[in-house]
Design a protein around this motif. Structure first.
Motif, PDB file in Angstrom:
ATOM      1  N   SER A 271       0.823  -1.208   0.000  1.00  0.00           N
ATOM      2  CA  SER A 271       0.000   0.000   0.000  1.00  0.00           C
ATOM      3  C   SER A 271       0.860   1.262   0.000  1.00  0.00           C
ATOM      4  O   SER A 271       2.056   1.216   0.322  1.00  0.00           O
ATOM      5  CB  SER A 271      -0.909   0.013   1.228  1.00  0.00           C
ATOM      6  N   ASN A 272       0.241   2.369  -0.343  1.00  0.00           N
ATOM      7  CA  ASN A 272       0.938   3.655  -0.275  1.00  0.00           C
ATOM      8  C   ASN A 272       1.365   3.960   1.155  1.00  0.00           C
ATOM      9  O   ASN A 272       2.419   4.548   1.382  1.00  0.00           O
ATOM     10  CB  ASN A 272       0.051   4.780  -0.807  1.00  0.00           C
TER      11      ASN A 272
ATOM     12  N   ARG B 195       4.828   0.085  -7.333  1.00  0.00           N
ATOM     13  CA  ARG B 195       3.471  -0.469  -7.255  1.00  0.00           C
ATOM     14  C   ARG B 195       3.183  -1.374  -8.456  1.00  0.00           C
ATOM     15  O   ARG B 195       2.566  -2.427  -8.318  1.00  0.00           O
ATOM     16  CB  ARG B 195       2.432   0.646  -7.178  1.00  0.00           C
TER      17      ARG B 195
END
Length: 67
Positions: free
Chosen positions: A20-21, A44
């Motif tokens: 995830s970010n 990503r």
């Protein structure tokens, strides 16, 4: 970066969970590294491909076990 994030992440019930970010931001904060948005996009994308390939391999293993 991808390898460090991937190693720190526990496996999900049905395979790897995408990074995830928030995890990337935490990694940057912990390591002091500065990552550009283009680099985040690249990581990503690589992680998405990794997850896809692991899922495909898992399915292939299941198919071999059934036969």
């Amino acid at each position: 970066m991808l390898r460090e994030l991937r190693q720190a992440q526990p496996p999900g019930f049905s395979g790897p969970v995408p990074i995830s970010n928030r995890e990337i931001a935490a990694w940057c904060q912990l390591t002091g590294n500065i990552v550009r948005r283009e680099e985040v996009s690249l990581v990503r994308a690589m992680d998405a491909r990794f997850c896809t390939e692991i899922e495909a391999e898992t399915e292939a293993i299941r198919a071999r076990e059934v036969n």
